[in-house]
Design an enzyme around this catalytic site. Structure first.
Site, PDB file in Angstrom:
ATOM      1  N   SER A 102       0.800  -1.201   0.002  1.00  0.00           N
ATOM      2  CA  SER A 102       0.063  -0.033   0.022  1.00  0.00           C
ATOM      3  C   SER A 102       0.923   1.229   0.126  1.00  0.00           C
ATOM      4  O   SER A 102       1.745   1.329   0.739  1.00  0.00           O
ATOM      5  CB  SER A 102      -0.961   0.032   1.318  1.00  0.00           C
ATOM      6  OG  SER A 102      -1.018   1.339   1.625  1.00  0.00           O
TER       7      SER A 102
ATOM      8  N   HIS B  52      -1.670  -2.058  -4.138  1.00  0.00           N
ATOM      9  CA  HIS B  52      -3.067  -1.637  -3.527  1.00  0.00           C
ATOM     10  C   HIS B  52      -3.072  -0.202  -3.316  1.00  0.00           C
ATOM     11  O   HIS B  52      -2.320   0.435  -2.544  1.00  0.00           O
ATOM     12  CB  HIS B  52      -2.869  -2.391  -1.954  1.00  0.00           C
ATOM     13  CG  HIS B  52      -3.977  -2.181  -1.185  1.00  0.00           C
ATOM     14  ND1 HIS B  52      -5.335  -3.235  -1.069  1.00  0.00           N
ATOM     15  CD2 HIS B  52      -4.456  -1.296  -0.230  1.00  0.00           C
ATOM     16  CE1 HIS B  52      -6.124  -2.580  -0.242  1.00  0.00           C
ATOM     17  NE2 HIS B  52      -5.674  -1.709   0.508  1.00  0.00           N
TER      18      HIS B  52
ATOM     19  N   ASP C  95      -5.250   2.828  -1.795  1.00  0.00           N
ATOM     20  CA  ASP C  95      -6.222   3.225  -0.769  1.00  0.00           C
ATOM     21  C   ASP C  95      -6.937   4.527  -1.258  1.00  0.00           C
ATOM     22  O   ASP C  95      -6.268   5.751  -1.443  1.00  0.00           O
ATOM     23  CB  ASP C  95      -5.394   3.533   0.455  1.00  0.00           C
ATOM     24  CG  ASP C  95      -4.986   2.192   0.983  1.00  0.00           C
ATOM     25  OD1 ASP C  95      -5.844   1.296   1.096  1.00  0.00           O
ATOM     26  OD2 ASP C  95      -3.861   1.941   1.337  1.00  0.00           O
TER      27      ASP C  95
ATOM     28  N   MET D 297      -9.922   7.251  -0.406  1.00  0.00           N
ATOM     29  CA  MET D 297     -10.692   7.783   0.546  1.00  0.00           C
ATOM     30  C   MET D 297     -11.418   8.970   0.480  1.00  0.00           C
ATOM     31  O   MET D 297     -10.943   9.822  -0.444  1.00  0.00           O
ATOM     32  CB  MET D 297      -9.703   7.936   1.728  1.00  0.00           C
ATOM     33  CG  MET D 297      -8.935   6.790   2.281  1.00  0.00           C
ATOM     34  SD  MET D 297      -8.044   6.825   3.801  1.00  0.00           S
ATOM     35  CE  MET D 297      -7.099   5.618   4.094  1.00  0.00           C
TER      36      MET D 297
ATOM     37  N   HIS E  92      -8.446   0.081  -3.181  1.00  0.00           N
ATOM     38  CA  HIS E  92      -9.418  -0.165  -2.159  1.00  0.00           C
ATOM     39  C   HIS E  92     -10.238   1.160  -1.985  1.00  0.00           C
ATOM     40  O   HIS E  92      -9.897   2.120  -1.180  1.00  0.00           O
ATOM     41  CB  HIS E  92      -8.621  -0.253  -0.848  1.00  0.00           C
ATOM     42  CG  HIS E  92      -9.096  -0.535   0.343  1.00  0.00           C
ATOM     43  ND1 HIS E  92      -8.292  -0.676   1.739  1.00  0.00           N
ATOM     44  CD2 HIS E  92     -10.423  -0.764   0.862  1.00  0.00           C
ATOM     45  CE1 HIS E  92      -9.248  -0.865   2.763  1.00  0.00           C
ATOM     46  NE2 HIS E  92     -10.510  -0.975   2.333  1.00  0.00           N
TER      47      HIS E  92
ATOM     48  N   MET F 187     -12.482   3.287   0.076  1.00  0.00           N
ATOM     49  CA  MET F 187     -13.044   3.461   1.070  1.00  0.00           C
ATOM     50  C   MET F 187     -13.972   4.807   1.056  1.00  0.00           C
ATOM     51  O   MET F 187     -13.618   5.811   1.371  1.00  0.00           O
ATOM     52  CB  MET F 187     -12.073   3.825   2.203  1.00  0.00           C
ATOM     53  CG  MET F 187     -11.215   2.532   2.620  1.00  0.00           C
ATOM     54  SD  MET F 187      -9.510   2.613   3.508  1.00  0.00           S
ATOM     55  CE  MET F 187      -8.613   2.813   2.061  1.00  0.00           C
TER      56      MET F 187
ATOM     57  N   MET G 261     -10.106  -6.510   7.137  1.00  0.00           N
ATOM     58  CA  MET G 261      -9.551  -5.399   7.783  1.00  0.00           C
ATOM     59  C   MET G 261      -8.940  -5.501   9.110  1.00  0.00           C
ATOM     60  O   MET G 261      -9.598  -5.868  10.069  1.00  0.00           O
ATOM     61  CB  MET G 261     -10.266  -3.952   7.740  1.00  0.00           C
ATOM     62  CG  MET G 261     -10.979  -3.420   6.494  1.00  0.00           C
ATOM     63  SD  MET G 261      -9.295  -2.850   5.378  1.00  0.00           S
ATOM     64  CE  MET G 261      -8.531  -1.732   6.542  1.00  0.00           C
TER      65      MET G 261
ATOM     66  N   GLY H 140      -8.789   4.141   7.169  1.00  0.00           N
ATOM     67  CA  GLY H 140      -8.484   5.569   7.391  1.00  0.00           C
ATOM     68  C   GLY H 140      -7.122   5.824   7.362  1.00  0.00           C
ATOM     69  O   GLY H 140      -6.674   7.071   6.756  1.00  0.00           O
ATOM     70  N   PHE H 141      -6.285   5.300   8.203  1.00  0.00           N
ATOM     71  CA  PHE H 141      -4.898   5.675   8.316  1.00  0.00           C
ATOM     72  C   PHE H 141      -3.916   4.485   8.273  1.00  0.00           C
ATOM     73  O   PHE H 141      -4.000   3.508   8.638  1.00  0.00           O
ATOM     74  CB  PHE H 141      -4.768   6.388   9.500  1.00  0.00           C
ATOM     75  CG  PHE H 141      -5.406   7.725   9.670  1.00  0.00           C
ATOM     76  CD1 PHE H 141      -5.435   8.843   9.300  1.00  0.00           C
ATOM     77  CD2 PHE H 141      -6.909   7.491  10.238  1.00  0.00           C
ATOM     78  CE1 PHE H 141      -6.074   9.908   9.168  1.00  0.00           C
ATOM     79  CE2 PHE H 141      -7.617   8.516  10.297  1.00  0.00           C
ATOM     80  CZ  PHE H 141      -7.501   9.760   9.812  1.00  0.00           C
ATOM     81  N   GLY H 142      -2.800   4.605   7.718  1.00  0.00           N
ATOM     82  CA  GLY H 142      -1.601   3.762   7.691  1.00  0.00           C
ATOM     83  C   GLY H 142      -0.969   3.895   9.017  1.00  0.00           C
ATOM     84  O   GLY H 142      -1.172   4.680   9.902  1.00  0.00           O
ATOM     85  N   GLY H 143      -0.229   2.756   9.225  1.00  0.00           N
ATOM     86  CA  GLY H 143       0.470   2.666  10.618  1.00  0.00           C
ATOM     87  C   GLY H 143      -0.121   2.388  11.699  1.00  0.00           C
ATOM     88  O   GLY H 143       0.527   2.816  12.773  1.00  0.00           O
TER      89      GLY H 143
ATOM     90  N   ASP I  69      -5.525  -6.560   5.362  1.00  0.00           N
ATOM     91  CA  ASP I  69      -5.096  -5.102   5.182  1.00  0.00           C
ATOM     92  C   ASP I  69      -4.989  -4.491   6.563  1.00  0.00           C
ATOM     93  O   ASP I  69      -5.989  -4.282   7.266  1.00  0.00           O
ATOM     94  CB  ASP I  69      -5.855  -4.600   4.148  1.00  0.00           C
ATOM     95  CG  ASP I  69      -5.386  -2.975   3.842  1.00  0.00           C
ATOM     96  OD1 ASP I  69      -4.373  -2.702   4.194  1.00  0.00           O
ATOM     97  OD2 ASP I  69      -6.303  -2.372   3.474  1.00  0.00           O
ATOM     98  N   GLY I  70      -3.867  -4.049   6.962  1.00  0.00           N
ATOM     99  CA  GLY I  70      -3.569  -3.177   8.171  1.00  0.00           C
ATOM    100  C   GLY I  70      -2.743  -3.729   9.264  1.00  0.00           C
ATOM    101  O   GLY I  70      -3.077  -4.626   9.767  1.00  0.00           O
ATOM    102  N   GLY I  71      -1.805  -2.900   9.222  1.00  0.00           N
ATOM    103  CA  GLY I  71      -0.757  -3.347  10.219  1.00  0.00           C
ATOM    104  C   GLY I  71       0.135  -4.532  10.155  1.00  0.00           C
ATOM    105  O   GLY I  71       0.673  -5.366  10.887  1.00  0.00           O
TER     106      GLY I  71
ATOM    107  N   SER J 284       3.019   0.629   5.833  1.00  0.00           N
ATOM    108  CA  SER J 284       4.333   1.362   6.384  1.00  0.00           C
ATOM    109  C   SER J 284       5.506   0.502   6.479  1.00  0.00           C
ATOM    110  O   SER J 284       6.774   0.912   6.277  1.00  0.00           O
ATOM    111  CB  SER J 284       3.865   2.076   7.668  1.00  0.00           C
ATOM    112  OG  SER J 284       2.971   1.254   8.336  1.00  0.00           O
TER     113      SER J 284
HETATM  114  C1  DX5 Z   1      -6.063   1.655   5.922  1.00  0.00           C
HETATM  115  C2  DX5 Z   1      -5.480   1.132   4.723  1.00  0.00           C
HETATM  116  C3  DX5 Z   1      -4.442   0.187   4.629  1.00  0.00           C
HETATM  117  C4  DX5 Z   1      -3.217   0.736   5.053  1.00  0.00           C
HETATM  118  C5  DX5 Z   1      -2.031  -0.001   5.244  1.00  0.00           C
HETATM  119  O1  DX5 Z   1      -7.221   2.404   5.882  1.00  0.00           O
HETATM  120  O2  DX5 Z   1      -6.613   0.601   3.803  1.00  0.00           O
HETATM  121  O3  DX5 Z   1      -4.158  -0.273   3.241  1.00  0.00           O
HETATM  122  O4  DX5 Z   1      -2.864   1.918   4.915  1.00  0.00           O
HETATM  123  O5  DX5 Z   1      -1.108   0.405   5.715  1.00  0.00           O
HETATM  124  P1  DX5 Z   1      -0.125  -0.143   7.140  1.00  0.00           P
HETATM  125  O6  DX5 Z   1       0.282  -1.498   6.633  1.00  0.00           O
HETATM  126  O7  DX5 Z   1       0.632   0.707   7.466  1.00  0.00           O
HETATM  127  O8  DX5 Z   1      -1.336  -0.422   8.179  1.00  0.00           O
HETATM  128 ZN    ZN Z   2      -6.112  -0.471   2.076  1.00  0.00          ZN
END
Ligand code: DX5
Ligand code: ZN
Length: 245
Positions: A15, A40, A42, A44, A74, A76, A147, A152-155, A182-184, A205
């Site tokens: 991502s 991927h 994202d 939003m 993706h 959102m 998910m 909404g946010f990375g990291g 997806d996520g973390g 990240s």
């Molecule tokens: C969150 C996104 C993810 C996310 C992935 O809303 O859909 O794709 O940014 O980033 P990491 O791996 O940093 O969680």
């Molecule tokens: Zn995503």
């Protein structure tokens, strides 16, 4: 890859959300050269999630720079039905929208329109959503996206308790090929994803910040493939498995 394989295997999709977005094409190419299977992206809209990112005009430009790679958008967004044609026109291969973003009765129509636009269909499930809601659509879609953070946010921190949803999906619908997470996801949490039976791995990240993204992606893919082939899943890596279109 330029299309979703009919064969079930580990696929790594970085991502780019937390990358330097002023260098989107360079960053994407760097990760692809390091062995990413797909990207991927994202999207939003500030309504479905409290953040804004990129839309189809940016993806269209990225596609010009990166002609062949599989793009997973993706979505959102609050109105997933609104962007299907635009995303297809921008060169998106997979349109992954959220089950929470639209009334259930709209979903069959959205799935049909995505297919008519010649894209693969993904449905995303937020952490608090019950996994059973996917059952009535499972035979009509290509990918279920689980998910492991609030979108909404990375990291953010990986929610390990979401693995139960993946285990349930892999067990209940052996005909379903692709389960995306997806996520973390990082070099530690990938073990949980592999053990649960996910095969499409989104990592933001962790890969953007990695000094050795090539090794990390290779290791992630190996862990996934080993788990899928293990006795627990006993998945035959043949070419004749179900694929909805
Ligand atoms: C969150 C996104 C993810 C996310 C992935 O809303 O859909 O794709 O940014 O980033 P990491 O791996 O940093 O969680
Ligand atoms: Zn995503």
């Amino acid at each position: 890859m330029d299309s979703l394989p009919k064969q079930l295997k580990g696929l790594i999709g970085p991502s780019i959300l937390n990358a330097d977005l002023s260098k989107l094409a360079d960053e994407s190419r760097r990760l692809l050269d390091a062995g990413a299977d797909y990207l991927h992206l994202d999207v939003m809209d500030g309504h479905f999630v409290p953040n804004l990112t990129i839309g189809h005009p940016v993806i269209k430009c990225l596609r010009k720079n990166i002609p062949k790679v599989y793009f997973d958008a993706h979505m959102m967004v609050a109105k997933p039905e609104q962007w299907i044609e635009e995303m297809a026109g921008a060169g998106v291969n997979q349109y992954t929208f959220h089950i929470e973003s639209t009334p259930t009765e709209n979903i069959p129509n959205i799935i049909r329109k995505i297919k008519e636009a010649d894209m693969k269909v993904g449905i995303g499930i937020k952490p608090k959503t019950d996994i059973n809601v996917i059952s009535e659509f499972i035979n009509d879609i290509d990918v279920v996206l689980i998910m492991t953070v609030e979108p909404g946010f990375g990291g953010q921190k990986f929610m390990g308790d979401m693995m139960e949803k993946i285990r349930w999906l892999r067990k209940t619908y052996p005909q379903l090929l692709h389960i995306e997470v997806d996520g973390g996801v990082n070099m530690k949490t990938i073990n949980d994803c592999a053990e649960a039976g996910a095969n499409m791995i989104v990592s933001g990240s962790a890969l953007i910040e990695s000094k050795q993204p090539n090794k990390d992606m290779e290791q992630m893919r190996q862990l996934i493939d080993e788990s899928l082939k293990s006795k627990k899943f006993n998945i035959q890596l043949t070419n004749d498995q179900h694929c909805s279109h």
